[in-house]
Enzyme design. Structure first.
Site, PDB file in Angstrom:
ATOM      1  N   ALA A 105     -16.746  13.639   0.404  1.00  0.00           N
ATOM      2  CA  ALA A 105     -16.425  12.873  -0.790  1.00  0.00           C
ATOM      3  C   ALA A 105     -17.303  13.310  -1.947  1.00  0.00           C
ATOM      4  CB  ALA A 105     -16.622  11.386  -0.512  1.00  0.00           C
ATOM      5  N   LYS A 112     -11.214  25.233  -1.540  1.00  0.00           N
ATOM      6  CA  LYS A 112     -10.042  24.556  -2.109  1.00  0.00           C
ATOM      7  C   LYS A 112     -10.401  23.083  -2.253  1.00  0.00           C
ATOM      8  CE  LYS A 112      -7.419  23.263   2.030  1.00  0.00           C
ATOM      9  NZ  LYS A 112      -8.373  23.373   3.131  1.00  0.00           N
ATOM     10  N   ASP A 157      -9.302  23.588   9.319  1.00  0.00           N
ATOM     11  CA  ASP A 157      -9.136  22.233   8.777  1.00  0.00           C
ATOM     12  C   ASP A 157      -8.068  21.497   9.578  1.00  0.00           C
ATOM     13  OD1 ASP A 157      -8.689  19.985   7.312  1.00  0.00           O
ATOM     14  OD2 ASP A 157      -8.414  21.012   5.381  1.00  0.00           O
ATOM     15  N   ASP A 210       0.857  -1.185   0.000  1.00  0.00           N
ATOM     16  CA  ASP A 210       0.000   0.000   0.000  1.00  0.00           C
ATOM     17  C   ASP A 210       0.889   1.228   0.000  1.00  0.00           C
ATOM     18  OD1 ASP A 210      -2.613  -0.836  -0.142  1.00  0.00           O
ATOM     19  OD2 ASP A 210      -2.594  -1.453   1.970  1.00  0.00           O
ATOM     20  N   SER A 261     -13.241  21.689   0.396  1.00  0.00           N
ATOM     21  CA  SER A 261     -13.531  22.209   1.728  1.00  0.00           C
ATOM     22  C   SER A 261     -13.312  23.710   1.658  1.00  0.00           C
ATOM     23  CB  SER A 261     -12.615  21.563   2.770  1.00  0.00           C
ATOM     24  OG  SER A 261     -11.283  21.973   2.553  1.00  0.00           O
ATOM     25  N   ASP A 301     -10.138  -5.577   2.579  1.00  0.00           N
ATOM     26  CA  ASP A 301      -8.885  -6.228   2.203  1.00  0.00           C
ATOM     27  C   ASP A 301      -8.968  -7.738   2.391  1.00  0.00           C
ATOM     28  OD1 ASP A 301      -7.418  -4.048   1.416  1.00  0.00           O
ATOM     29  OD2 ASP A 301      -6.705  -3.610   3.449  1.00  0.00           O
ATOM     30  N   THR A 310     -18.577  16.618  -2.513  1.00  0.00           N
ATOM     31  CA  THR A 310     -18.151  17.911  -3.084  1.00  0.00           C
ATOM     32  C   THR A 310     -16.682  17.911  -3.460  1.00  0.00           C
ATOM     33  OG1 THR A 310     -17.564  18.758  -0.917  1.00  0.00           O
ATOM     34  CG2 THR A 310     -19.813  19.156  -1.651  1.00  0.00           C
ATOM     35  N   ARG A 311     -15.891  17.085  -2.784  1.00  0.00           N
ATOM     36  CA  ARG A 311     -14.435  17.020  -2.980  1.00  0.00           C
ATOM     37  C   ARG A 311     -13.787  18.408  -2.803  1.00  0.00           C
ATOM     38  NH1 ARG A 311     -13.084  14.821  -8.250  1.00  0.00           N
ATOM     39  NH2 ARG A 311     -15.090  15.597  -8.936  1.00  0.00           N
TER      40      ARG A 311
END
Lengths: 684, 190, 566
Positions: free
Chosen positions: A381, A398, A348, A311, A386, A525, A383-384
């Site tokens: 998720a 942004k 944030d 990962d 903030s 997973d 609007t993607r």
């Protein structure tokens, strides 16, 4: 207590010479003389039968003199018994550390009680009475009574009993951090847990059984090697048994004691005696690194791995990205955009947001505060983006470039596609581009950079030298993934990975004959972990992931996989090296024993006594060497042969030289020295 | 299995016909056409009579003929009972026999010069070795010359005439075919 | 030792190396069903033959079926030859009127030729009719060799194939091996041998009187046609007792060279075929290299011992190498070379009497057999014998580099080890246990030709030779009922006891997936692997026999130096 435990688990924390382990191993080596135990190891069983027979001859010599030399029979019998005991000792030493650990854990297990919740009421029952599906409440300060998933609440948990890590971890209902383990302690808050395992099948039980070796089964490779050793043993039994009539025909009658001594020297006792110790020690080394392997088979498979799926986050890069650059749109001042960036990111709390604040501060003079009445718009998720809705009616956003552009257009702004070149450049370089906009105007592009963990490149070079291909798994788009992959030095990448594409990748690799290893923690997973040949679940992960995996890393460190691979390789190498050594030894033993056997009937045979051994002590010297070499090699068996990640041909060349050629030469020296000592002490 | 047995039987029948009968017959036919002398056994005639085969050694006892090697084939040089002594280098019997052969050889060749040639005191593998070494031939020259009343030089020349060197210069050993040499001795007399 | 001897060996081996590629390439074409340059001539014969024998050439066989076919063919061939030997008196081409063989002699001889051993407790020139020789023995020479080639090809397919259940069709492989490989070479080779002087006729023996009046029976028969296939098929059974030492079978140094080339030709070619079929030519050359080292070592040791000669004879003021039991035209070098070649393979033809070799000179052919005749080996059998050692070496080497061992992409696991070990056990079990029983029995030692350690060597040699289907002998030993029966059984078990596990191994490998090669895979064509392979062969293969050999040739050599005789 906690800190002491932690020390115990560190690699090499217990010296091989720990007196408690030594003492216990010594006792065990005699207990293991039980023929039923020896029967499992055909090579050592032959030695034991031989030892018993020669002991019989010794007593016959005493009670009915005239058959053979009682002194000689005694010496040979004693050293044959020692040979078996030494091999047992090796195994007992290997088991010693695990046993000590198991005992400690068993103490942890005893006398836990649980508050079982039935129809909303709590009742106190013994932990042993809990069944799968029961729900229990655990309050601060109490031990978790069994493995389970948190279904309500969150708590900080001390998992040091299992992991040796003293820092508490957060366990909360839902998500990928919900699994708790029996024997750990809740430090704060109160949680409801649904028990997922029956008594005797818990994690702790499995761990105890594992370290004790109770469930230890021979691995496939061990079985194949045992077949080779058994085959060699049969061959030498035939060679020595037929020598009896041959010597009668030659008029050089040999006593059975001498023939048994020759046989024991020829059969591969060195590897036969150390084989199980090597396996146990390998498992133990895995455990020392805080990894729990479901079986020795899994450790062996790790040595065979061809493809490693890693990962990106946490393994190749640090978990968080950092803002490294603002690219201003035409006509926008640095100060203007810095202010907007600063304001929108201040509330944030994500690491990314904080790094933007840090970067923006460098271009802002003086204190700036968020205007009162402004509202923070968190990232979603959907609007993607903030940002901040300012009290005065303005807004700052942004986020993902296309989302921000859409927002700008929505606000009646003009989107002339400025900065699109920069956005692409950032993506291509492996960074994550964000756009920053205020009130219908794009201000700047923000470059969020992935920070590689230190030494990744060296680590992957090492894997490549071992012949292992690394594949980076990431949710990033192919452009970004490609850049990071190149920078990190992995061989390949899977971008925009989903559980399905990950699974497909594993299957594709396996169809072409490759063995795949991966790490994982989330419930999604689990199928891939189960499909992979070596699946390592993070202890911090979900119960589903842990059950699907064949190893669990208690430290939850995804880079651990690399160490496991090395241990797996080292395990096989140790077996191979000692097998080679064992067989190569036979050359010298022939030169020691055969002339001594036949020199009386055929004085000419003295020419072959190249070591110039005393004919009366030569056979004993060889037997003693054969026994002592087992003891001498115990540290090697337990620690494993030196391993450096290199190509197979170089490794083969070195090992053939050291253990093959060395194995031919060393016994000539060793037997000669023993023979000189025997002569010096008049023991011949 | 039954199916395989049937196939095996058929295969055997037809391959025996092809390989076991047709092949040797065809080879014989071709050989008789191309190399009739060799195919018939390299027979040697003297005075219109077959006196032996060029490739098969014979027993020689008379002093006027070159002698061959010791033979363990039957009673000596019996092509129907070929073979060596099969005695070991540590065999007393062999060493005694060699000793006896050395003595006998020296007695037969009192005028011989040089060391005793190895091939004259050892038995050949086939027992019908047609050749001796050049040294072995030289060793016997004085005896032959004496028995035949020829000059040694003449006999040496005859021997040299019959020396076969190593094939292609490196294969095998130089040698002299005893029967051919003896035939030419007889021819030289007449 | 002299330069001629070394040049002779070097030229011989140079020719072998030179021929390996074209022959191997041709054979890979033959067995992969390609159209070869002989197809215009032999193609119609091949197809006609399939029709006659009701063979469907397109049917592939599993390893079990393949073995069944081999066994079925063995049963029929055994019965056929046995009946022939028991009835030859009444059959044609018997000018010397030889009688039928006794039951035990017939059993021994028929097993011997079936198994490609050609051990002979009889003298061909006074026992076997021409018909028996050509339709019985020479026929077996063809088909037992072809069987060996077929099995080797099936084993190679097992290694080369991935995820398959079948290994080819035995009848097709058998037919093609005979028709396209053995027959054409024999046709040419036989004629060359006739040119060199090998008889090819059907005359009765020719009674002649020599110049001295010495009476002699000149033998004849279809010798050349049998001689060539005897060498080419590494059978080794002589038309006459003295075998290739007889000037009838091997009249000149040139015929000697041709016969030695014939012995190595197919075995050497198969290493190339192998590389070709597993699609990695270097693998074939690696085996070739390992074999070459063993060949050179064997020849050097044997040549040195024979050239040094017998010190006991030197004491009689006779100088020179050991010529006892050797032919003058071959001398020491060509005899030592032939002895090495014939036991590197399972041929067993001899051009000198091994029994009369110096102890260390005789140890070379003995040790060659005890290693399993893997230097080019019996046609086919040598290759698959070597593969057993390769599997064992790969296993040990694989462990040493820290991976589950794999060979050419195939993982060597539990089943492969079981089968390889089973195959590896055949030689020690059959070569040592019957020897041990025999030295204790009167019947076992009654017919020895020598006393002392050398007598023991004769027994040891006999069982090594019969186990490995070589057929050469320390020929001082004679036959009797006991030895006829026991060596017969040993030859059968030696052939099929080895063949069956190796075919099972091939079947198991064919069914495996292929693992791609990585840096973590050691190369099985590297010098270090060849070195390790040699180490395993010598240490595992030979150490098994060191105690026994110590009481045979080794002690005899030491006694010889002390001047002891027996």
């Amino acid at each position: 207590m906690i800190s002491q435990r932690r020390i115990e688990r560190r690699p090499q924390s217990r010296s091989l010479l720990d007196t408690a382990i030594l003492w216990r191993a010594t006792l065990d080596s005699f207990v293991k003389l039980d023929p039923r135990v020896q029967m499992r190891n055909p090579v050592m069983f032959v030695v034991e039968v031989g030892a018993a027979a020669v002991t019989g001859f010794f007593f016959r010599d005493i009670f009915t003199p005239g058959h053979g030399s009682a002194g000689f029979d005694f010496a040979i019998a004693a050293w044959l018994w020692f040979t078996v005991v030494f091999a047992n000792f090796a195994e007992a030493m290997a088991e010693g550390r695990g046993k000590a650990q198991a005992e400690f854990m068993r103490r942890t297990k005893t006398e836990t009680t649980a508050r079982r919740v039935v129809d909303g009421k709590e009742e106190v029952v013994s932990a042993a009475a809990l069944r799968r599906g029961d729900v229990v409440r655990v309050n601060a300060g109490e031990l978790v009574p069994g493995d389970g998933d948190v279904i309500e609440g969150a708590a900080s948990v001390d998992e040091s009993a299992i992991t040796g890590e003293s820092a508490p971890v957060i366990r909360a209902a839902g998500g990928d951090r919900s699994a708790v383990t029996g024997g750990t302690r809740v430090l704060s808050d109160s949680i409801l847990i649904r028990i997922t395992s029956n008594p005797g099948e818990t994690f702790l039980d499995r761990m105890i059984a594992l370290v004790e070796g109770a469930q230890r089964q021979k691995t496939p490779n061990e079985i194949a090697l045992a077949i080779l050793l058994a085959g060699l043993t049969i061959i030498f039994v035939i060679a020595v048994a037929t020598l009896a009539p041959f010597s009668i025909y030659a008029g050089a009658h040999q006593s059975v004691t001498v023939l048994i001594a020759l046989l024991v020297c020829l059969i591969p006792t060195t590897i036969g005696g150390l084989l199980s110790a090597i396996g146990i020690a390998g498992m133990d080394r895995v455990m020392q690194r805080n990894v729990l392997a479901a079986s020795g088979r899994a450790v062996e498979a790790a040595g065979d791995v061809d493809t490693l799926l890693l990962d990106k986050t946490g393994t190749i890069t640090l978990g968080n990205r950092q803002a490294s650059e603002f690219v201003a749109a035409p006509g926008v001042t640095v100060e203007e955009l810095s202010l907007a960036a600063y304001l929108s990111s201040l509330p944030d709390e994500t690491p990314e947001g904080q790094s933007i604040v840090t970067l923006a501060q460098t271009s802002i003079s003086g204190e700036v505060a968020i205007p009162a009445g402004s509202t923070f718009v968190p990232f979603s998720a959907y609007t993607r983006m903030s940002g901040l809705d300012l009290a005065g009616g303005g807004a700052i956003r942004k986020g993902a470039p296309d989302a921000v552009r859409a927002w700008v257009r929505e606000r009646g702004g003009e989107d002339s596609g400025e900065l699109s070149k920069d956005v692409e450049r950032i993506a291509r370089s492996g960074g994550t581009p964000l756009l920053l906009a205020r009130d219908g105007r794009v201000l700047a592009a923000i470059h969020l950079k992935d920070i590689l963990k230190p030494n990744t490149k060296e680590r992957f070079d090492r894997l490549r030298a071992m012949g292992i291909r690394t594949v980076m798994i990431t949710g990033d788009n192919p452009l970004t993934a490609n850049a990071i992959a190149r920078e990190a030095g992995v061989d390949d990448f899977l971008a925009e990975a989903t559980p399905e594409t990950k699974m497909a990748l594993i299957k594709r690799e396996q169809v072409s004959g490759r063995l795949v290893a991966m790490t994982g923690d989330g419930t999604n997973d689990a199928p891939a972990l189960a499909q992979a040949d070596v699946g390592v679940a993070m202890n911090s992960g979900t119960q589903a992931a842990k059950e699907a995996a064949n190893m669990i890393d208690l430290d939850s460190d995804p880079t651990k996989l690399i160490e496991i691979v090395e241990i797996g390789k080292q395990l096989l190498m140790t077996r191979g090296a000692l097998t080679t050594f064992s067989i190569a030894n036979d050359v010298a033993k022939y030169f020691a024993i055969l002339p001594a056997m036949f020199v009386i009937a055929y004085p000419a045979m003295d020419v072959l006594n190249v070591m110039r051994l005393n004919p009366h002590s030569a056979i004993l010297s060889a037997v003693i060497f054969n026994a002592l070499i087992i003891v001498a090699l115990i540290p090697l068996a337990l620690k494993g042969v030196a391993y450096r990640p290199r190509g197979a041909d170089a490794v083969l060349r070195d090992n053939v030289l050291v253990y093959g050629v060395g194995g031919i030469i060393l016994p000539f020296i060793g037997i000669k020295m023993i023979d000189m000592l025997l002569a010096a002490f008049h023991l011949t | 299995m039954k199916k395989h047995l049937v196939t095996a039987a058929l295969f055997t029948v037809f391959s025996v016909i092809a390989l076991g009968i047709v092949y040797p017959l065809v080879m014989t036919g071709i050989s008789m056409l191309v190399f009739p002398a060799q195919a018939n056994g390299s027979l040697v005639t003297a005075n219109g009579k077959v006196v032996g085969s060029r490739i098969i050694g014979q027993q020689w006892t008379k002093p006027q003929y070159f002698h061959g090697r010791l033979s363990a084939a039957g009673k000596g040089y019996d092509p129907t009972s070929t073979g060596g002594t099969n005695l070991a280098p540590t065999s007393k019997k062999l060493i005694d026999a060699t000793k006896a052969a050395v003595v006998a050889l020296k007695k037969e060749n009192p005028d011989a010069r040089g060391p005793v040639p190895m091939d004259l005191v050892t038995s050949s593998a086939s027992g019908i070795d047609p050749d001796i070494s050049v040294e072995a031939a030289y060793y016997q020259v004085p005896r032959i010359a004496k028995a035949r009343g020829l000059s040694s030089a003449a006999v040496y020349t005859l021997v040299d005439h019959h020396v076969q060197g190593r094939t292609l210069g490196f294969l095998g050993e130089p040698r002299v075919n005893v029967l051919e040499l003896n035939l030419s001795l007889d021819a030289a007399r007449s | 030792m002299n330069t001629y001897g070394w040049v002779q060996a070097a030229v011989f081996f140079g020719l072998v190396a030179l021929l390996a590629k074209p022959v191997g390439l041709y054979m890979s074409g033959v067995f992969q069903g390609e159209r070869t340059f002989l197809a215009p001539v032999f193609g119609p014969i091949e197809r006609g033959f399939y029709r006659l024998c009701r063979i469907d050439p397109d049917v592939e066989m599993s390893w079990v079926e393949y073995v069944m076919a081999v066994l079925a063919f063995g049963v029929v061939g055994l019965i056929y030859l046995y009946v022939l030997l028991r009835t030859q008196a009444w059959l044609p081409f018997n000018p010397q009127h030889f009688p039928n063989l006794s039951a035990d002699n017939a059993w021994n001889a028929s097993v011997s030729f079936l198994t490609n051993t050609n051990w002979q407790f009889y003298s061909g020139e006074s026992t076997m009719s021409y018909f028996t020789q050509m339709a019985g023995l020479a026929w077996h020479n063809f088909v037992s060799a072809a069987t060996g080639i077929a099995v080797a090809i099936a084993v190679v397919r097992g290694i080369a194939r991935t995820d398959k259940k079948t290994l080819g069709n035995f009848w097709v492989d058998l037919t093609r091996a005979t028709l396209y490989v053995l027959v054409p070479i024999s046709l040419v080779g036989a004629l060359v041998l006739v040119w060199q002087g090998v008889p090819q006729n059907f005359h009765a023996y020719h009674d002649v009187a020599s110049l001295e009046g010495f009476k002699q029976s000149i033998t004849g028969g279809p010798m050349a046609s049998q001689e060539i296939i005897k060498e080419l098929g590494t059978n080794g059974g002589g038309f006459v007792n003295a075998n290739s030492a007889s000037p009838n079978e091997n009249p000149t140094p040139l015929s000697n060279l041709i016969e030695m080339l014939a012995i190595f030709l197919i075995g050497a070619g198969l290493t190339y075929t192998y590389g070709r079929m597993v699609r990695d030519q270097r693998q074939g050359w690696a085996l070739f290299a390992a074999m070459s080292v063993l060949f050179v070592g064997g020849f050097a040791a044997s040549y040195a011992a024979e050239a040094a000669g017998n010190p006991l004879v030197h004491q009689l003021a006779v100088a020179g190498g050991n010529l006892e039991g050797k032919e003058q035209r071959f001398g020491v070098a060509a005899s030592a070379l032939f002895a090495t070649v014939t036991t590197d393979t399972s041929c067993g033809a001899v051009n000198a009497m091994h029994d009369s070799f110096m102890p260390l000179g005789g140890l070379v052919p003995l040790a060659n057999m005890q290693l399993g005749e893997i230097v080019f080996g019996g046609v086919g059998t040598g290759l698959y014998g070597m593969i057993v050692f390769v599997v064992l070496t790969v296993f040990i080497a694989g462990l040493m580099v820290g991976r589950t061992p794999e060979y050419l992409g195939k993982k060597i696991e539990r089943r492969e080890m079981q089968l390889a070990i089973l195959a590896a056990l055949v030689l020690p079990v059959l070569a040592l246990i019957p020897s041990a029983v025999s030295v204790l029995l009167k019947a076992g030692t009654a017919t020895l030709g020598n006393n002392g350690a050398h007598g023991f060597s004769e027994i040891l040699y006999m069982f090594a030779s019969t186990t490995e289907n070589n057929g050469s002998a320390f020929a001082g030993i004679g036959g009797n009922l006991y030895l006829n029966l026991v060596t017969g059984a040993v030859m059968l078990l030696g052939r099929y006891g080895f063949l069956i596990p190796i075919m099972a191994l091939a079947g198991s490998l064919a069914g495996k997936k292929s693992v791609p090669e990585t840096l973590g895979t050691f190369k099985t064509h590297s010098p270090i692997f060849v070195f390790l392979l040699l180490g395993v062969i010598v240490i595992v293969g030979l150490l098994t026999f060191v105690p026994a050999d110590a009481l045979g040739p080794i002690v005899e050599q030491l006694q010889l130096q002390q001047g002891k005789v027996f």
